[in-house]
Structure formats: C-alpha cells, structure tokens
Design an enzyme around this catalytic site. Structure first.
Site, mmCIF file in Angstrom:
data_model
loop_
_atom_site.group_PDB
_atom_site.id
_atom_site.type_symbol
_atom_site.label_atom_id
_atom_site.label_comp_id
_atom_site.label_asym_id
_atom_site.label_seq_id
_atom_site.Cartn_x
_atom_site.Cartn_y
_atom_site.Cartn_z
ATOM 1 N N GLU A 228 0.929 -1.177 0.005
ATOM 2 C CA GLU A 228 -0.002 -0.086 0.011
ATOM 3 C C GLU A 228 0.824 1.157 0.020
ATOM 4 O O GLU A 228 1.568 1.645 1.143
ATOM 5 C CB GLU A 228 -0.946 -0.165 1.251
ATOM 6 C CG GLU A 228 -2.219 0.615 0.987
ATOM 7 C CD GLU A 228 -1.952 2.213 1.661
ATOM 8 O OE1 GLU A 228 -1.656 2.989 0.532
ATOM 9 O OE2 GLU A 228 -2.162 2.416 2.840
ATOM 10 N N CYS A 262 -1.742 8.875 2.584
ATOM 11 C CA CYS A 262 -1.530 8.313 1.182
ATOM 12 C C CYS A 262 -2.943 8.649 0.496
ATOM 13 O O CYS A 262 -2.738 9.076 -0.758
ATOM 14 C CB CYS A 262 -1.257 6.814 1.083
ATOM 15 S SG CYS A 262 -2.438 5.835 2.464
HETATM 16 P P1 NDP Z 1 9.426 5.278 3.795
HETATM 17 O O1 NDP Z 1 8.422 4.373 2.693
HETATM 18 O O2 NDP Z 1 10.759 5.281 3.703
HETATM 19 O O3 NDP Z 1 8.863 4.233 5.447
HETATM 20 C C1 NDP Z 1 8.074 3.614 5.758
HETATM 21 C C2 NDP Z 1 8.440 2.004 5.943
HETATM 22 O O4 NDP Z 1 9.384 1.343 5.284
HETATM 23 C C3 NDP Z 1 9.258 2.492 7.632
HETATM 24 O O5 NDP Z 1 8.995 1.512 8.230
HETATM 25 C C4 NDP Z 1 10.621 2.297 6.877
HETATM 26 O O6 NDP Z 1 11.483 2.062 8.096
HETATM 27 C C5 NDP Z 1 10.488 1.334 5.791
HETATM 28 N N1 NDP Z 1 11.509 1.241 4.742
HETATM 29 C C6 NDP Z 1 12.053 2.493 3.956
HETATM 30 N N2 NDP Z 1 13.009 1.916 3.290
HETATM 31 C C7 NDP Z 1 13.052 0.523 3.348
HETATM 32 C C8 NDP Z 1 13.751 -0.477 2.647
HETATM 33 N N3 NDP Z 1 14.546 -0.106 1.731
HETATM 34 N N4 NDP Z 1 13.411 -1.823 3.097
HETATM 35 C C9 NDP Z 1 12.565 -2.206 3.972
HETATM 36 N N5 NDP Z 1 11.990 -1.147 4.676
HETATM 37 C C10 NDP Z 1 12.049 0.043 4.275
HETATM 38 O O7 NDP Z 1 8.671 6.579 4.234
HETATM 39 P P2 NDP Z 1 9.249 7.811 4.890
HETATM 40 O O8 NDP Z 1 9.161 7.889 6.311
HETATM 41 O O9 NDP Z 1 10.815 8.163 4.187
HETATM 42 O O10 NDP Z 1 8.463 8.885 4.009
HETATM 43 C C11 NDP Z 1 8.894 9.304 2.801
HETATM 44 C C12 NDP Z 1 7.831 9.421 1.696
HETATM 45 O O11 NDP Z 1 7.146 8.195 1.943
HETATM 46 C C13 NDP Z 1 6.637 10.040 2.386
HETATM 47 O O12 NDP Z 1 6.851 11.708 2.161
HETATM 48 C C14 NDP Z 1 5.444 9.764 1.542
HETATM 49 O O13 NDP Z 1 5.610 10.070 -0.091
HETATM 50 C C15 NDP Z 1 5.874 8.305 1.528
HETATM 51 N N6 NDP Z 1 4.841 7.702 2.542
HETATM 52 C C16 NDP Z 1 3.844 7.087 2.442
HETATM 53 C C17 NDP Z 1 2.968 6.627 3.274
HETATM 54 C C18 NDP Z 1 1.683 5.991 2.967
HETATM 55 O O14 NDP Z 1 0.472 5.924 3.864
HETATM 56 N N7 NDP Z 1 1.445 5.497 1.744
HETATM 57 C C19 NDP Z 1 3.367 6.443 4.813
HETATM 58 C C20 NDP Z 1 4.568 7.319 4.797
HETATM 59 C C21 NDP Z 1 5.311 7.671 3.937
HETATM 60 P P3 NDP Z 1 12.485 3.093 8.337
HETATM 61 O O15 NDP Z 1 11.502 4.318 9.089
HETATM 62 O O16 NDP Z 1 13.538 2.627 9.498
HETATM 63 O O17 NDP Z 1 13.304 3.704 7.325
#
Ligand code: NDP
Length: 457
Positions: A228, A262
């Site tokens: 998602e 999102c």
């Molecule tokens: P991320 O997508 O980076 O983080 C979401 C989750 O994924 C966190 O638990 C993060 O861990 C983990 N994660 C990130 N990169 C990896 C990877 N390579 N392998 C495995 N797990 C990973 O979101 P951000 O916090 O950096 O936010 C950046 C952007 O993401 C926002 O500006 C928005 O565009 C989008 N976003 C979308 C959401 C939604 O509801 N669809 C929610 C949040 C963000 P960790 O925190 O340890 O990096």
C-alpha cells in the site's frame, strides 16, 4: 545502535531505544513461528474473543495512546483518539465477521466432497509507516490474527514507542505470548528478515521506493507481498457541483493528518466555470484551519512528523513556484520556537504538465490546483499519473458521478461527493505505483491465507 523518537514540535529527543541485535531478531522470528504452531489451532471463537478484548483495551487506553502519537509524530490529540477508536472498530469488525469470511466454501464437482478452505500462512512481516502509527498496523494485525497468522512488526524508525506499545496491547489483551512482536530494527536490516525461511509473507505501507525494494527482495524468494504505497489522489470538481460542500470535503481531505496521508486529496482538478469561486471557498476554508500545539484542544494541524520531511516539502513548493506555479496561500515555514517541523497550509495554483508537482506525490499540507477545459479533460488529467490509490468526483448528478467513478477513473477507491476514506467493510488499496493487493473487508483477510482446494473422491 539506537532508534530514537524526537518530538517534531520542538526537536527534542523523547527517548532512545536499543536496536535488536541480529541474534535477537532471529530469536523473535523463531518464537513467533513457535507461537503460530499453536495459534493456528485456536478456534475462530477463541481468536474473536481475544480481538474483542483488544478492542476494549484500545478504547480504555485511547487517551494515553493519543498522547504518545502527539509526542512522537505530532498528531493532534483529538485525531489520535479517533485513530485509536478506528483501530478498536477494525478489531471488532474481524471478530464479528472473520468466522464467516474464513468458513469453508463448498463447490459442487464430480467429487463426493470438494471445497475451499482458508489456511493461515504463518509468520507475516509488517513494515509500517509513521503517519497513522496505530491504524496502519491494526488494519493488518486484526485480520492477520483472526485468520490464524502471527505478526512481526518493523515500524517506522521515528515511532518506536508506538511500536512497542502495540506489542504490549496485544499481550495485555490475553493473546498467547509472541503471536505479535516488534522488531526494533532500521530498514537496512529488513532484507535479512524477509530472507528468513520462517517468514512467509510481507506487507508494507509506505513510499513507492520502499515498496519496490521490499518487493524485489520478496520476489527473489517468491514470498507474497501486499503493498500500500503512495498516491496523488485527484479530486475533480465539475461545473454542477455543490461548491460549498465540495470545497469543505477537499480541504478536509487535503489537510487530514497534516496532509500526510496516502489517500489525502492532492490534486484538485477544476472545470472551467467554477474555478474562481471554488478557489475562493477553498482558500477561505484552508485559512480557517488552526496550526499549533497538538496538545491544545483547538488545533487542527500539528507539526509534520519529521523536520527532514517538512524541509523536503518546502523544497518541492519552492521548485514548483520556480517552474511557474502561483502560491496564493502559505508557502512558508512558520516562526514557531525551536527546531520544529511545522508547515503552513499552502495552495499552489496554475499547476501544469511539466511542473514537478504534476508528477510527484506531495506529502504535506500543500494543495495543487489544476485547470481543466471540461469533464473529459478533467478525467484525462486525473488519470495522467503513475499512481492510482484514490480519486473523487464532485457533481450534483449522482449517476454521472457514479459512472465516472466506476468506469473512468483509474484508481483503487473512487468516491462520489465524498472524500476518500478507509472503512473496515470496504476493500482498500491501489493500482499502478500505488501498489497491489487489498486490505480490509473480506478481500483483506484473504490476502495472507492459503486458499486451499480440498477434494475427496
Ligand atoms: P518510507 O516509505 O521510507 O518508510 C515506511 C516504512 O518502510 C518504514 O518502516 C521504513 O523504515 C520502511 N522502509 C523504508 N525503506 C525501506 C527499505 N529499503 N527496505 C525495507 N523497509 C524500508 O517513508 P518515509 O518515512 O521516508 O517517508 C517518505 C515518503 O514516503 C513520504 O513523503 C510519502 O511520500 C511516503 N509515505 C507514504 C505513506 C503511505 O501511507 N502510503 C506513509 C509514509 C510515507 P525506516 O523508518 O526505518 O526507514
């Protein structure tokens, strides 16, 4: 190494948490697998009773949990309480409906008996974001546990307190030990968890970039994923729309969770004729929203979740202004005290193809206004995106709106005269770069089960 939570209202470190060592992670995976061997034997009735306990536990502790969210990611208290109530409702929903969703389905064939049976996968890894630190987890956790799976949570690194308290909520609701555990790890450690043979599937909510990386790793190991991801939801306002109601829904949706959702409305596509009046109403309503301390009763928007995310958002605003967009509201970092993550509600008009915001997701309180010649043009702009999570259309002609929602808009959740929202009773998820698979409803509970054919000659 430590993971720390930082209060985004003032930049102060709240608490540091020790990261799990590799051995600890392996031990937790094994413990959760062991818990699953027993959990899968529990009857639906037993699982449902525990989910109802969990719902009651959430309701009882909602104020404490809302305070934790306000501290760790800036959510205003009233929104935090509403989020916890929604988590309780999804637990109750699957407690009440799970048995029916998972009942064997008899299919008449040449066999004496043939049917479909829904068997749990085992340990599922949930990688979750910070924006709805409880809801995102519970919409996996409730159907997951009801279906007989067990869960490991790798939560976003800025909400470790929320991650640990979710584990505690499950435990103190009477679930057996280790059916749901938190891994205190950063994203770099995730590939090893996915590779562990006892981890059977992965669900991720977050950015498209993170989704692609996780899907790559899971794909090489042939493990199922549900993703998602991001969205850039278009809200089309047609010439015959009730502009007052449409503007209110659009503002509410754009600013939900300080724009960090999102399925927030991100692109407002206005058909010629109503543009001027809609923008007037929209701006008026954006200005009514109060930015401030998440602990104050009248606050609509707290700080964003992290200062780096706010800085990125501000850069996006500046680069679009440079590319020709007009900023008619906000566009500034407000002068609050300390190293905060606040941002003003902002409106950019004149967004056109070729400008960064036409393509990118804007994850914060910034609205993009795009002009369209007519209905067909508005629909084509709405679909001119790599995303496809939600979409909405506003018109007094319900059947015309329904036709646009049903057949013309390319997105997973299309709403008429309403903002897009998740509801435990309806499937939720996207198409294209917004991800795949569905959460919630009967479809969500069927994602992580072996849809098994049983044939008795
Ligand atoms: P991320 O997508 O980076 O983080 C979401 C989750 O994924 C966190 O638990 C993060 O861990 C983990 N994660 C990130 N990169 C990896 C990877 N390579 N392998 C495995 N797990 C990973 O979101 P951000 O916090 O950096 O936010 C950046 C952007 O993401 C926002 O500006 C928005 O565009 C989008 N976003 C979308 C959401 C939604 O509801 N669809 C929610 C949040 C963000 P960790 O925190 O340890 O990096």
């Amino acid at each position: 190494m430590s993971i720390q939570s930082i209060n985004p209202a003032n930049g102060k470190v709240i608490k540091k948490y020790k990261e799990d060592s590799e051995q600890n992670v392996t031990r937790k995976i094994e413990q959760t697998h062991k818990a699953w061997l027993k959990w899968r034997e529990k009857s639906f009735a037993e699982r449902a009773t525990l989910l109802k306990n969990l719902a009651a536990n959430l309701k009882q502790r909602k104020d404490e949990l809302a305070v934790l969210m306000a501290n760790e990611m800036g959510k205003p208290l009233k929104d935090g309480v509403a989020e916890i109530e929604k988590c309780a409702s999804v637990c109750e929903y699957y407690a009440n409906n799970g048995t029916q969703f998972l009942a064997d389905e008899v299919v008449e064939t040449d066999a004496s008996k043939s049917y479909v049976s829904f068997q749990p996968f085992g340990v599922v890894l949930a990688i979750m974001p910070w924006n709805f630190p409880f809801w995102q987890v519970f919409r996996f956790l409730a159907p997951g546990l009801m279906a007989g799976n067990c869960g490991l949570l790798k939560h976003a690194s800025n909400v470790p307190g929320c991650a640990l308290i979710i584990e505690d909520l499950v435990k103190t609701s009477g679930f057996p030990d280790n059916v749901f555990q938190t891994l205190m790890i950063g994203s770099k450690e995730v590939n090893k968890v996915i590779a562990h043979p006892l981890v059977k599937a992965v669900t991720l909510t977050g950015s498209t970039e993170a989704g692609i990386k996780v899907a790559q790793q899971a794909g090489t190991l042939l493990k199922k994923t549900v993703l998602e991801l991001g969205g850039s939801d278009p809200y089309i306002v047609l010439e015959d729309a009730d502009l007052e109601e449409a503007a209110q829904a659009c503002v509410n949706s754009r600013l939900i969770n300080n724009g960090q959702s999102c399925v927030a409305a991100k692109r407002f596509i206005l058909v010629k004729g109503i543009e001027k009046e809609f923008i007037r109403l929209f701006k008026e309503k954006m200005m009514q929203k109060k930015v401030g301390d998440p602990f104050e009763a009248g606050t609509d928007l707290g700080p964003m979740a992290r200062a780096d995310l706010r800085d990125e958002l501000h850069q996006q605003v500046l680069s679009n202004i440079k590319a020709g967009a007009k900023c008619i509201l906000g566009g500034n970092i407000p002068p609050f005290k300390g190293t905060h993550a606040y941002y003003e509600p902002t409106i950019l008009t004149g967004i056109k193809k070729g400008m960064p915001a036409y393509e990118e997701e804007i994850f914060g309180p910034v609205a993009l206004i795009i002009s369209a010649r007519d209905t067909e043009h508005a629909i084509s702009i709405a679909n001119d995106t790599v995303f496809g999570l939600g979409a909405a259309v506003f018109t007094k002609n319900n059947s015309a709106g329904e036709e646009i929602a049903r057949t013309k808009l390319q997105a997973g959740c299309c709403f008429v005269n309403s903002l897009v929202k998740s509801d435990p009773r309806l499937p939720f998820g996207g198409v294209n770069q917004s991800g795949y698979g569905r959460e919630l409803s009967i479809y969500g509970i069927h994602e992580f089960v072996n849809i098994k054919t049983v044939y008795v000659k």
